[in-house]
Design a protein around this motif. Sequence first.
Motif, PDB file in Angstrom:
ATOM      1  N   LYS A 171       0.712  -1.089  -0.195  1.00 14.40           N
ATOM      2  CA  LYS A 171      -0.095   0.268  -0.284  1.00 14.40           C
ATOM      3  C   LYS A 171       1.095   1.107   0.237  1.00 14.40           C
ATOM      4  O   LYS A 171       1.568   1.971   0.447  1.00 14.40           O
ATOM      5  CB  LYS A 171      -0.920  -0.015   1.547  1.00 14.40           C
ATOM      6  N   GLY A 172       0.611   1.914  -1.372  1.00 19.20           N
ATOM      7  CA  GLY A 172       1.676   3.018  -1.220  1.00 19.20           C
ATOM      8  C   GLY A 172       2.710   2.809  -1.329  1.00 19.20           C
ATOM      9  O   GLY A 172       3.567   4.328  -2.035  1.00 19.20           O
ATOM     10  N   ALA A 173       3.836   1.684  -1.861  1.00 21.39           N
ATOM     11  CA  ALA A 173       4.915   1.839  -2.177  1.00 21.39           C
ATOM     12  C   ALA A 173       5.562   0.357  -2.681  1.00 21.39           C
ATOM     13  O   ALA A 173       4.971  -0.775  -2.491  1.00 21.39           O
ATOM     14  CB  ALA A 173       5.558   1.248  -0.577  1.00 21.39           C
ATOM     15  N   ASP A 174       5.976   0.390  -4.503  1.00 19.82           N
ATOM     16  CA  ASP A 174       6.598  -0.809  -4.701  1.00 19.82           C
ATOM     17  C   ASP A 174       7.698  -0.474  -4.414  1.00 19.82           C
ATOM     18  O   ASP A 174       8.750   0.063  -4.721  1.00 19.82           O
ATOM     19  CB  ASP A 174       5.758  -0.287  -6.201  1.00 19.82           C
ATOM     20  N   VAL A 175       8.135  -2.216  -3.965  1.00 20.36           N
ATOM     21  CA  VAL A 175       9.057  -2.808  -4.017  1.00 20.36           C
ATOM     22  C   VAL A 175      10.182  -3.576  -4.797  1.00 20.36           C
ATOM     23  O   VAL A 175       9.215  -4.711  -5.705  1.00 20.36           O
ATOM     24  CB  VAL A 175       9.664  -3.618  -2.848  1.00 20.36           C
TER      25      VAL A 175
END
Length: 414
Positions: A352-356
């Motif tokens: 949620k809110g971050a693509d790693v």
Amino acid sequence: MVNTTLLPAAAIALFISIIIYTSPCASFNAETGSTDGFSVRLIHRDSPQSPLYDTNLTAADRTKATVRRSVSRLNYFETLISSPMEIAPKLTPDGGEYLMFFHLGTPPAPVYAIVDTGSHLTWLQCLPCKTCYNQTQSLFDPSKSSTYKKVPCRSPACAALEVEECTKDTKSCYYDLVVYGDGSSTMGVLSGDTLTFEDPFPNNITFPHMAFGCADDTSGTFEKSQGYQDDSGSRMQFGSNAVIYGDMTPLASESTSNYYLTLEGISVGNDELPIPDGIFNLTEDFKGGFIIDSGTTYTTLRVEAFLPLVDALGEKIHLQQKEDPSNQFQLCFVAGSFDKLASTPVVTFHFKGADVVFPQQSTYTKAFDWLCCLAMLPSSNISILGNFQQQNFDVGFDLCKKLVSFAASDCAAF
């Protein structure tokens, strides 16, 4: 009354557990001289600089042991869920992956600790000891420390332990922690003493009245290291040194023992995997969910996500597939180096809110010199982001804002 400081995080150790959050809202109350932040080097258990290092085992032995520890760690978390009525805090089984060095007491005694974000109590073995496992360094002797104190039953530190009893003779706070997965346990007296870190400069950073368990009865499985890994760039930052930056995702629960994140999907290259909705969700009774953990090596995914990942990588990577002779991993390619995987599609976790986006070195591991395997394992219930996939990322925890951050970084340059 002993004024005992509880550092606001937890870790478990082979020799002592130490838990420290990097949140800027944590009250350290440390005597640091000219600095309000500091850095502590982490030592991988497989490094020659680790007291757990064993020169007799091969790289394949190391990999097998790492997989076994990851599975044991998964079983530990699932035990917590399957025993909701148990009120005793749990002791993490089967060791850990990263160690930290510090001193305890006055004069200072050296201690190696396993750093673990999924445990409750700081503890170490003390003299006199009724039953103790073998360890390479001397047991801590409270009688030789002028600053050592037993924590009274009515103290805040004893109340924070939640499960304790008062000894009739001294009114000290006695604890008894059990792990249900393998029967490991530690029993002893909650105590307080001075803990000292040394940063790279070096400066001494001192925490007076640190609360810890002084164990006099310990049982369980504690093993030696299985090989070697370069840990030259592994550090933990505290205070003003802990800069939170990069992509950020909110913590998904108020759990005091684990860090849960919201994983919304997984992609291979540009294609998102067909994963059923809700399989990473955390239920109200804390079942399921997605945990970020320092004590698990290889990431574990629920089979509903793991199998589509294996299928997608198998279809997209045009290298010869080969079964793992040790039966540790489910997807392996004949590749003598990571260079052969350099052009393969990357794996992305969509939080949620971050693509790693994981680099290939954090996605695959060398099971043998000629075989690279997907460094992830299947799970029936809980999913865990392990420390292998956290390599070459600055991972930050901001407990004030309840955020976890990820920033790609060349840790070898530290």
